[in-house]
Design a protein around this motif. Structure first.
Motif, PDB file in Angstrom:
ATOM      1  N   ASP A  71       0.830  -1.208   0.000  1.00  0.00           N
ATOM      2  CA  ASP A  71       0.000   0.000   0.000  1.00  0.00           C
ATOM      3  C   ASP A  71       0.863   1.257   0.000  1.00  0.00           C
ATOM      4  OD1 ASP A  71      -2.153  -1.644   0.026  1.00  0.00           O
ATOM      5  OD2 ASP A  71      -2.691  -1.323   2.129  1.00  0.00           O
ATOM      6  N   TRP A  72       1.973   1.207   0.757  1.00  0.00           N
ATOM      7  CA  TRP A  72       2.848   2.367   0.841  1.00  0.00           C
ATOM      8  C   TRP A  72       3.484   2.664  -0.534  1.00  0.00           C
ATOM      9  CZ3 TRP A  72       8.122   3.465   0.267  1.00  0.00           C
ATOM     10  CH2 TRP A  72       8.504   4.722   0.740  1.00  0.00           C
ATOM     11  N   PHE A  73       3.994   1.603  -1.193  1.00  0.00           N
ATOM     12  CA  PHE A  73       4.583   1.802  -2.525  1.00  0.00           C
ATOM     13  C   PHE A  73       3.521   2.302  -3.502  1.00  0.00           C
ATOM     14  CE2 PHE A  73       8.207  -0.845  -1.153  1.00  0.00           C
ATOM     15  CZ  PHE A  73       9.226  -0.045  -1.642  1.00  0.00           C
ATOM     16  N   GLY A  74       2.317   1.739  -3.346  1.00  0.00           N
ATOM     17  CA  GLY A  74       1.211   2.144  -4.224  1.00  0.00           C
ATOM     18  C   GLY A  74       0.875   3.611  -4.044  1.00  0.00           C
ATOM     19  N   SER A  75       0.847   4.069  -2.786  1.00  0.00           N
ATOM     20  CA  SER A  75       0.486   5.467  -2.541  1.00  0.00           C
ATOM     21  C   SER A  75       1.574   6.417  -3.033  1.00  0.00           C
ATOM     22  CB  SER A  75       0.204   5.687  -1.047  1.00  0.00           C
ATOM     23  OG  SER A  75       1.365   5.470  -0.311  1.00  0.00           O
ATOM     24  N   VAL A  76       2.851   6.004  -2.867  1.00  0.00           N
ATOM     25  CA  VAL A  76       3.964   6.845  -3.360  1.00  0.00           C
ATOM     26  C   VAL A  76       3.877   6.966  -4.880  1.00  0.00           C
ATOM     27  CG1 VAL A  76       6.482   6.902  -3.671  1.00  0.00           C
ATOM     28  CG2 VAL A  76       5.511   6.349  -1.434  1.00  0.00           C
ATOM     29  N   LYS A  77       3.617   5.839  -5.538  1.00  0.00           N
ATOM     30  CA  LYS A  77       3.526   5.816  -6.998  1.00  0.00           C
ATOM     31  C   LYS A  77       2.348   6.679  -7.465  1.00  0.00           C
ATOM     32  CE  LYS A  77       3.091   2.356 -10.597  1.00  0.00           C
ATOM     33  NZ  LYS A  77       2.648   0.987 -10.809  1.00  0.00           N
ATOM     34  N   ASP A  78       1.217   6.541  -6.762  1.00  0.00           N
ATOM     35  CA  ASP A  78       0.017   7.294  -7.133  1.00  0.00           C
ATOM     36  C   ASP A  78       0.235   8.791  -6.970  1.00  0.00           C
ATOM     37  OD1 ASP A  78      -1.258   5.012  -7.749  1.00  0.00           O
ATOM     38  OD2 ASP A  78      -2.514   4.926  -5.957  1.00  0.00           O
ATOM     39  N   THR A  79       0.907   9.164  -5.860  1.00  0.00           N
ATOM     40  CA  THR A  79       1.143  10.593  -5.613  1.00  0.00           C
ATOM     41  C   THR A  79       2.003  11.184  -6.724  1.00  0.00           C
ATOM     42  OG1 THR A  79       1.106  10.037  -3.277  1.00  0.00           O
ATOM     43  CG2 THR A  79       1.911  12.224  -3.833  1.00  0.00           C
ATOM     44  N   GLN A  81       2.193  10.282  -9.721  1.00  0.00           N
ATOM     45  CA  GLN A  81       1.515  10.307 -11.024  1.00  0.00           C
ATOM     46  C   GLN A  81       0.156  11.010 -10.965  1.00  0.00           C
ATOM     47  OE1 GLN A  81       1.314   6.170 -11.949  1.00  0.00           O
ATOM     48  NE2 GLN A  81       3.434   6.055 -12.637  1.00  0.00           N
ATOM     49  N   LEU A  82      -0.111  11.678  -9.840  1.00  0.00           N
ATOM     50  CA  LEU A  82      -1.455  12.212  -9.596  1.00  0.00           C
ATOM     51  C   LEU A  82      -1.938  13.157 -10.690  1.00  0.00           C
ATOM     52  CD1 LEU A  82      -3.198  11.441  -7.225  1.00  0.00           C
ATOM     53  CD2 LEU A  82      -2.627  13.597  -6.138  1.00  0.00           C
ATOM     54  N   GLN A  83      -1.072  14.116 -11.052  1.00  0.00           N
ATOM     55  CA  GLN A  83      -1.487  15.151 -12.014  1.00  0.00           C
ATOM     56  C   GLN A  83      -1.805  14.533 -13.376  1.00  0.00           C
ATOM     57  OE1 GLN A  83       1.351  18.330 -12.189  1.00  0.00           O
ATOM     58  NE2 GLN A  83      -0.250  19.865 -12.490  1.00  0.00           N
ATOM     59  N   GLU A  88      -5.798  12.271 -17.384  1.00  0.00           N
ATOM     60  CA  GLU A  88      -6.219  11.093 -18.144  1.00  0.00           C
ATOM     61  C   GLU A  88      -7.635  10.660 -17.751  1.00  0.00           C
ATOM     62  OE1 GLU A  88      -1.884   8.938 -18.843  1.00  0.00           O
ATOM     63  OE2 GLU A  88      -3.381   7.987 -17.550  1.00  0.00           O
ATOM     64  N   LEU A  89      -7.903  10.699 -16.435  1.00  0.00           N
ATOM     65  CA  LEU A  89      -9.220  10.271 -15.954  1.00  0.00           C
ATOM     66  C   LEU A  89     -10.326  11.199 -16.450  1.00  0.00           C
ATOM     67  CD1 LEU A  89      -8.366   9.138 -12.321  1.00  0.00           C
ATOM     68  CD2 LEU A  89      -9.190   7.696 -14.171  1.00  0.00           C
ATOM     69  N   LYS A  90     -10.030  12.521 -16.486  1.00  0.00           N
ATOM     70  CA  LYS A  90     -11.035  13.477 -16.980  1.00  0.00           C
ATOM     71  C   LYS A  90     -11.397  13.161 -18.431  1.00  0.00           C
ATOM     72  CE  LYS A  90     -10.344  17.485 -14.000  1.00  0.00           C
ATOM     73  NZ  LYS A  90      -9.652  18.759 -13.843  1.00  0.00           N
ATOM     74  N   ALA A  91     -10.341  12.901 -19.226  1.00  0.00           N
ATOM     75  CA  ALA A  91     -10.577  12.578 -20.640  1.00  0.00           C
ATOM     76  C   ALA A  91     -11.372  11.277 -20.762  1.00  0.00           C
ATOM     77  CB  ALA A  91      -9.236  12.458 -21.365  1.00  0.00           C
ATOM     78  N   GLU A  92     -11.037  10.296 -19.877  1.00  0.00           N
ATOM     79  CA  GLU A  92     -11.712   9.009 -19.929  1.00  0.00           C
ATOM     80  C   GLU A  92     -13.186   9.143 -19.535  1.00  0.00           C
ATOM     81  OE1 GLU A  92      -9.435   5.984 -17.929  1.00  0.00           O
ATOM     82  OE2 GLU A  92     -10.994   4.484 -18.279  1.00  0.00           O
TER      83      GLU A  92
END
Lengths: 302, 170
Positions: A71-79, A81-83, A88-92
């Motif tokens: 979870d920690w690695f996942g949150s670091v990765k997500d942070t 790539q957040l912007q 990407e999500l808005k376009a999707e």
């Protein structure tokens, strides 16, 4: 508490021989269990199911450190790539809104056609969410333990899915823990249909990442990139569940990459869904049950 | 006639070997967040059986090993009997090579473990293949064997501390 240690002299020799005899006896017992293993005895099923509940707290506790790290690695990765992900999500979302409108229209049309033709569609059933708590299979078994059991309405044979597609099916059910055999397991057999060709096949696991397609009618009709879905013809899994994509077509066979990444299963959903099986529940007459089910199932298969 | 002296053994000494073997079996449930690792994670139970069979064979009964093997099968979902056969084979190997393995250097013990673990891995592979009536790829088992032999010193040192902490017979 203190107890007596090993005796000396003749008694010790007798005990040594008894131990040797016990060793051979236990070897024979283990082999007998293995030989009889194909016949799944009810006591073995109950024992396995009971043990699932007993080991569940241990499995849960042993999964916590790994989950925390993951979870920690996942949150670091997500942070990090957040912007980019946000854009990407808005376009999707915009693209999906358009598709949703088209799908609503198609669903309405489909419903009208079904009414006209008198086709009944199978019930999709309710979904039971469950957390994956362990992956204890070792080299020769591909299975996971999930935190849901009889208490939650889970039953043997139920399909297990994620948002991406089919994970496997329930093989052992405890009171609050179940074992799920993954579609990559050697013993897994799934009746599937190949999207573009409409070809039916049996997908079999190989204890590897890519399951194989067997019993194809016209294997030439299958190409790389074809979508594979459950056909429902095994009478166990509901039809139309995404399974994966064909990634290899050659002399070595046809291989499918599962839609679900089996290495990173967090939560799954178990479909509580009755499939028209070959055997009716005890006490129910076959003739009474088979007729309505057959007509109900005709429209369900692709 | 003079009666043979009776030595008394602490309960901890009696239960520690079987208890640690069962704990090692339950280590199979440890979730490692590395893709594919759990399929080839080291076989901790074989390590524990081997260590106690070398150091304190009198406190590691065959029945205890048999039950631990069955427990391993139930935890992993493998055919009942496969784990028991593999663990008993490892114990039997030590029993047959007791003189060679006892009171030797750690390197000799590690080498002995490499042989015992190979025996256990081959038997486990053959037993599962026999039960499934299928030819299984040996590679996942081979990978697990390599990791098991590589990880042996870590668990052996931990068990050695437990063994040295055991009260001696009075």
């Amino acid at each position: 508490m203190a107890t007596r240690a090993r005796p000396s002299g003749r008694l010790w020799l007798v005990r040594l021989w008894l131990q040797r005899f016990a060793f051979l006896l236990l070897l024979a017992a283990a082999f007998a269990l293995l030989a009889l293993g194909r016949v799944e005895a009810p006591w073995a099923g109950k024992l396995r199911a009971g043990l699932l509940d007993a080991i569940a707290p241990v499995a849960h506790a042993l999964s916590l450190p790994g989950r925390a790290v993951s979870d920690w690695f996942g949150s670091v990765k997500d942070t990090a790539q957040l912007q980019r992900q946000n854009a990407e999500l808005k376009a999707e979302i915009e693209s999906l809104k358009l598709r949703l409108t088209a799908l609503d229209e198609l669903a309405r049309e489909n419903g009208e056609f079904r009414k006209l033709l008198g086709i009944q569609i199978h019930d999709e059933g309710r979904h039971i969410a469950a957390r994956v708590i362990a992956d204890p299979g070792g080299p020769y078994v591909r299975s996971v333990l999930v935190r849901a059991g009889h208490r939650d309405g889970v039953r043997k044979g139920r399909a297990v899915i994620t948002a991406q597609g089919l994970v496997g099916r329930v093989t052992e059910v405890g009171e609050f823990t179940s074992r799920v055999m993954l579609i990559t397991d050697l013993n897994s057999r799934t009746a599937v249909i190949i999207g573009n060709s409409g070809e039916r096949a049996i997908m079999t696991g190989a204890n590897a990442d890519l399951p194989r397609l067997l019993h194809l009618g016209r294997s030439g009709a299958v190409a790389k990139g074809d979508k594979v879905m459950t056909s429902g013809h095994d009478g166990i899994l509901p039809p139309g569940l995404p399974v994966g994509d064909v990634v290899e077509v050659g002399p070595g066979g046809i291989r499918v990459r599962p839609a679900v990444d089996m290495q990173s299963l967090g939560f799954v959903r178990i479909i509580d869904h009755d499939m028209p099986g070959l055997l009716p529940p005890p006490g129910e007459k076959t003739a009474e049950r088979a007729a309505p089910r057959r007509s109900r199932y005709d429209g369900g298969s692709p | 006639m003079i009666a043979a002296p009776v030595r008394r053994v602490h309960w901890y000494t009696q239960i520690a070997p079987v208890a640690t073997v069962i704990a090692a079996v339950l280590l199979d449930l440890l979730w490692i967040p590395v893709p594919g690792f759990n399929a080839v994670a080291p076989a901790f139970a074989v390590m524990a059986v081997y260590c106690w069979a070398v150091w304190r064979p009198e406190y590691l009964p065959y029945t205890g090993v048999f039950v631990a093997g069955l427990l391993e099968d139930l935890v992993r979902g493998t055919p009942l009997g496969a784990g028991a056969l593999a663990l008993l084979a490892a114990q039997g190997f030590v029993w047959a090579q007791q003189r060679l393995l006892r009171s030797r250097s750690f390197e000799v013990m590690w080498l002995g473990f490499a042989v015992a673990a190979l025996l256990a891995a081959v038997i486990s592979w053959a037993a599962v293949a026999f039960s499934y009536r299928a030819v299984l790829s040996p590679w996942p088992g081979a990978m697990q064997y390599v990791l098991t032999v590589a990880a042996f010193p870590a668990l052996a040192l931990l068990l050695m501390r437990i063994e040295r902490g055991m009260p001696r017979p009075a």
